[in-house]
Write a protein that holds these residues in place. Structure first.
Motif, PDB file in Angstrom:
ATOM      1  N   ASP A 198       0.868  -1.170   0.000  1.00  0.00           N
ATOM      2  CA  ASP A 198       0.000   0.000   0.000  1.00  0.00           C
ATOM      3  C   ASP A 198       0.910   1.225   0.000  1.00  0.00           C
ATOM      4  O   ASP A 198       1.528   1.553   1.011  1.00  0.00           O
ATOM      5  N   GLN A 200       0.339   4.209  -0.003  1.00  0.00           N
ATOM      6  CA  GLN A 200      -0.079   5.308   0.857  1.00  0.00           C
ATOM      7  C   GLN A 200       0.695   5.282   2.188  1.00  0.00           C
ATOM      8  O   GLN A 200       0.869   6.314   2.824  1.00  0.00           O
ATOM      9  N   LEU A 201       1.182   4.087   2.577  1.00  0.00           N
ATOM     10  CA  LEU A 201       1.981   3.993   3.800  1.00  0.00           C
ATOM     11  C   LEU A 201       3.213   4.893   3.705  1.00  0.00           C
ATOM     12  O   LEU A 201       3.654   5.456   4.706  1.00  0.00           O
ATOM     13  N   ALA A 204       2.127   8.329   4.371  1.00  0.00           N
ATOM     14  CA  ALA A 204       1.900   8.476   5.811  1.00  0.00           C
ATOM     15  C   ALA A 204       3.233   8.673   6.529  1.00  0.00           C
ATOM     16  O   ALA A 204       3.351   9.519   7.410  1.00  0.00           O
ATOM     17  N   ALA A 205       4.246   7.911   6.128  1.00  0.00           N
ATOM     18  CA  ALA A 205       5.556   8.029   6.762  1.00  0.00           C
ATOM     19  C   ALA A 205       6.157   9.406   6.514  1.00  0.00           C
ATOM     20  O   ALA A 205       6.704  10.034   7.417  1.00  0.00           O
ATOM     21  N   GLN A 214      14.222   7.506   4.192  1.00  0.00           N
ATOM     22  CA  GLN A 214      13.907   6.956   5.514  1.00  0.00           C
ATOM     23  C   GLN A 214      12.625   6.144   5.463  1.00  0.00           C
ATOM     24  O   GLN A 214      12.506   5.091   6.095  1.00  0.00           O
ATOM     25  N   LYS A 218      12.340   2.338   6.588  1.00  0.00           N
ATOM     26  CA  LYS A 218      11.532   1.970   7.749  1.00  0.00           C
ATOM     27  C   LYS A 218      10.228   1.283   7.386  1.00  0.00           C
ATOM     28  O   LYS A 218       9.625   0.611   8.223  1.00  0.00           O
ATOM     29  N   ILE A 219       9.743   1.488   6.179  1.00  0.00           N
ATOM     30  CA  ILE A 219       8.438   0.920   5.811  1.00  0.00           C
ATOM     31  C   ILE A 219       8.582  -0.120   4.693  1.00  0.00           C
ATOM     32  O   ILE A 219       8.281  -1.297   4.893  1.00  0.00           O
ATOM     33  N   PRO A 222      11.169  -3.332   5.544  1.00  0.00           N
ATOM     34  CA  PRO A 222      10.633  -4.374   6.435  1.00  0.00           C
ATOM     35  C   PRO A 222       9.396  -5.076   5.878  1.00  0.00           C
ATOM     36  O   PRO A 222       9.226  -6.272   6.090  1.00  0.00           O
ATOM     37  N   LEU A 223       8.576  -4.345   5.135  1.00  0.00           N
ATOM     38  CA  LEU A 223       7.359  -4.979   4.618  1.00  0.00           C
ATOM     39  C   LEU A 223       7.655  -5.920   3.448  1.00  0.00           C
ATOM     40  O   LEU A 223       6.858  -6.796   3.147  1.00  0.00           O
TER      41      LEU A 223
END
Lengths: 304, 382
Positions: A198, A200-201, A204-205, A214, A218-219, A222-223
């Motif tokens: 997604d 959009q995450l 959001a970050a 970053q 960070k998103i 890991p995903l």
């Protein structure tokens, strides 16, 4: 329950058949050959056809003796050649996997973020090499890398170098070959994982104070962990036993376990030792395969 | 609650000297030939809950994303607390966004999600823990700190998203359809919680919604958007009672609109002849329109009285009364909606509160009189 229509019985047996067929296939073409190889690995060498002695022997009148020869395995640990070849294979496979990841991740990411039309075209380009035989493609690399090959000629013509670079039959050529051949196996599962992201995450970050890199660290990273692991295993596992590419591109001192296996089988006709090498290689890879399976299970669980 | 807040803050947008907290200055955003946002100017004041209301595709979300820094306006600029936001990336803006999908990080638990922005800003660890705990308490998620987003209900996720965007104490909180994913009961409940929270924290809210009921309950002011433009901005009651156009009247609440011609145009009253209605409409206030111009009279369904007996005359004889037959009735419990077909064929929507349990029953096919007060119709010229 008594009123179940008779057809339901047929249904169950039909279902059973559907499940049985692939298992039958696996037993015939995986378990049986594996047992044969396992059997040979415990035999003595013999100058005969086939070049090994049977495990079971009639001793005297009524007794059947089983003779298990563990020397083949012991031999592998006493001769440093084999240990060295094993370690070298793992090293080459590991470095190749890291290289594939460094090249493949941006590619998979790029495809996942492309427009749907561009995405199909890009995926096609990733799969396209499979339409030609691996052997032909590796031979093509010889044509590219050799002393009077395409790359050297271009560089000489451009004046970048004054004498041909020695690339063919070096570790460099071997890595080029392995990374080139296995890259799609890393890109495809990683793409499948990233495609579900997604995006959009990431917004959001960024909204919460992350710079784009970053947010990636960070998103996204890991995903996409499961995709990275799955792709890496698909490169690492076959690369450990790779034979063709090191043999054609890697030159005489590219000592890999697949090569050793080949030599034992065909040059030395030492089938028992070769079988022992094959069994050990399998044992070495089983933990990685199990890891891959558990990653796959997690991936499909998270998709639900 | 909304109304008390409205009264307290009503001063700001009527005071010409008040300083805007958020100033949208002639912002246009084009995608190719399509203008998603078309020359919008808007001033939002500190402590407001401003709702951008419009159908999907009207440009409200694009405008919100421009404020968040996710889209760059083609022209115009945004000022937040006096600072020009042109060229300022999202991660450096003093605003936070609550996304419609919530966009919670699935690999982090509730606590980590909420703490994310504070960690990013390098807030000391002790302070992070304290602020996260306070915020989770505030949104009533104290016991859920260690849960992962997929272990939460929709309402709980919504509150995590809210906590995550509020914990950084933004100057402005941007909310994209904040209640859109919740069911009706929860939505009503959450609306009031949201207003309470906003009151407590004093953060300026900019809400995007397509749900007029949501906008009416939440907003101190509403900006109705259509085709990339703000067609009317005002308090919920201004928008509802004094719509400036057919579009606004129709979009906010339900309304009966009758096309007609100006027959009399006096400073203190007008009379409109409507063929659609088959009667004349007498309106007890003047309007500004060219004589003989085509105008529309908008009458809200709850402002029409329905009776079996002829009503006592409301204006000059013959004005503001029509006859029709009840075509359909929808019983909603607290009120009923009647669709009354006039002799002209026009169907009029009337709502009546069910004040008595044994009311004189008006039923299907019944002939009724419809009448309204001379102050009820709103006359619009576009």
């Amino acid at each position: 329950m008594r009123l179940l229509p008779p057809s339901s019985k047929v249904g169950i047996s039909g279902r059973g058949l559907v499940v049985t067929l692939p298992y039958l296939w696996l037993v015939l073409f995986f378990v049986v050959p594996f047992v044969i190889v396992l059997k040979i690995s415990f035999s003595d060498v013999d100058l005969a056809i086939p070049p090994y002695k049977p495990l079971l022997e009639w001793v005297g009148q009524n007794s059947l003796a089983i003779k298990l020869n563990f020397n083949n395995y012991a031999f592998l640990f006493t001769d440093p050649l084999y240990v060295h070849a094993f370690l070298n294979s793992v090293k080459v496979a590991f470095i190749s996997t890291v290289l594939c990841l460094l090249i493949g991740y941006p590619v998979a990411y790029g495809i996942a973020r492309a427009t749907p039309t561009a995405r199909n075209l890009l995926l096609l380009l990733v799969i396209l090499p499979f339409w030609t035989s691996l052997l032909l493609r590796v031979y093509a690399w010889i044509g590219l890398l050799k002393a009077n090959g395409v790359i050297n000629n271009v560089l000489l013509a451009l004046g970048a170098i004054h004498e041909p670079l020695n690339m063919l039959y070096t570790p460099f050529a071997m890595y080029v070959g392995i990374v080139y051949s296995y890259l799609p196996f890393l890109i495809l599962p990683l793409y499948a994982n990233l495609e579900k992201m997604d995006w959009q995450l990431l917004e959001a970050a960024e909204d919460l104070g992350c710079r784009p890199w970053q947010a990636f660290y960070k998103i996204t990273l890991p995903l996409s962990r499961n995709g990275i692991l799955a792709g890496s295993m698909l490169v690492f596992i076959p690369a450990v036993g790779e034979f063709v590419i090191p043999a054609l591109l890697g030159g005489p001192n590219a000592l890999m376990i697949g090569r050793v296996l080949w030599d034992e089988f065909f040059s030395n006709r030492a089938w028992p030792v070769a079988s022992a090498v094959a069994i050990l290689l399998l044992i070495l890879l089983v933990p990685f395969m199990m890891w891959y399976q558990s990653v796959q299970a997690r991936e499909s669980a998270s998709a639900r | 609650m909304a109304n008390s807040g409205e009264a307290a803050k009503a001063v700001a947008w009527r005071d010409p000297n008040a300083r805007a907290y958020v100033e949208i200055d002639r912002v246009t955003k084009s995608f190719g030939d399509f203008k998603a946002v078309d020359d919008v100017s808007l001033k939002i004041y500190k402590g407001e809950i401003f709702c951008l209301l419009g159908a999907s595709g009207c440009g409200k979300t694009t405008l919100l994303r421009i404020l968040g820094g996710f889209e760059t306006p083609t022209s115009g600029r945004i000022l937040i607390d006096g600072e020009d936001m042109t060229g300022v990336p999202p991660y450096e803006r003093p605003v936070n966004m609550m996304f419609q999908s919530y966009a919670l990080f699935p690999h982090m638990n509730v606590e980590q999600n909420v703490a994310f922005g504070l960690k990013q800003d390098g807030v000391p660890r002790g302070e992070i823990a304290e602020r996260v705990a306070t915020m989770l308490e505030l949104v009533k998620l104290g016991g859920f700190a260690k849960r992962k987003p997929h272990q939460l209900s929709g309402g709980q996720r919504q509150r995590v998203a809210l906590a995550r965007s509020l914990v950084k104490r933004p100057k402005v909180l941007l909310l994209d359809e904040p209640l859109g994913a919740l069911d009706k009961k929860l939505r009503e409940h959450t609306q009031f919680e949201l207003i309470g929270l906003q009151d407590k924290l004093g953060v300026t809210f900019l809400v995007v919604t397509h749900d007029q009921e949501e906008a009416m309950t939440l907003a101190t002011r509403i900006g109705v958007m259509d085709h990339g433009e703000i067609v009317q901005a005002g308090t919920p009651s201004e928008i509802y009672e004094f719509p400036s156009s057919k579009f606004v009247a129709d979009f906010v609440g339900s309304v009966n609109i009758f096309e007609g011609k100006l027959l009399e145009d006096e400073p203190e009253h007008v009379r409109i002849g409507s063929e659609e209605l088959g009667a004349t409409i007498y309106v007890s206030h003047g309007i500004s329109a060219a004589p003989e111009a085509v105008v529309w009279a908008a009458i809200r369904p709850e402002k029409i009285f329905m009776s079996i007996a002829p009503p006592p005359s409301t204006g000059v004889a013959g004005d503001n009364v029509v006859r029709g037959a009840v075509q359909d009735i929808a019983y909603l419990g607290d009120l009923s909606i009647y669709l009354v077909k006039l002799a002209t064929g026009k169907v009029v929507r009337v709502t009546q509160p069910n004040t008595s349990r044994h009311a004189e029953a008006i039923t299907w096919e019944q002939q009724v009189y419809l009448s309204w007060d001379a102050s009820s119709p709103v006359v619009v010229t576009r």
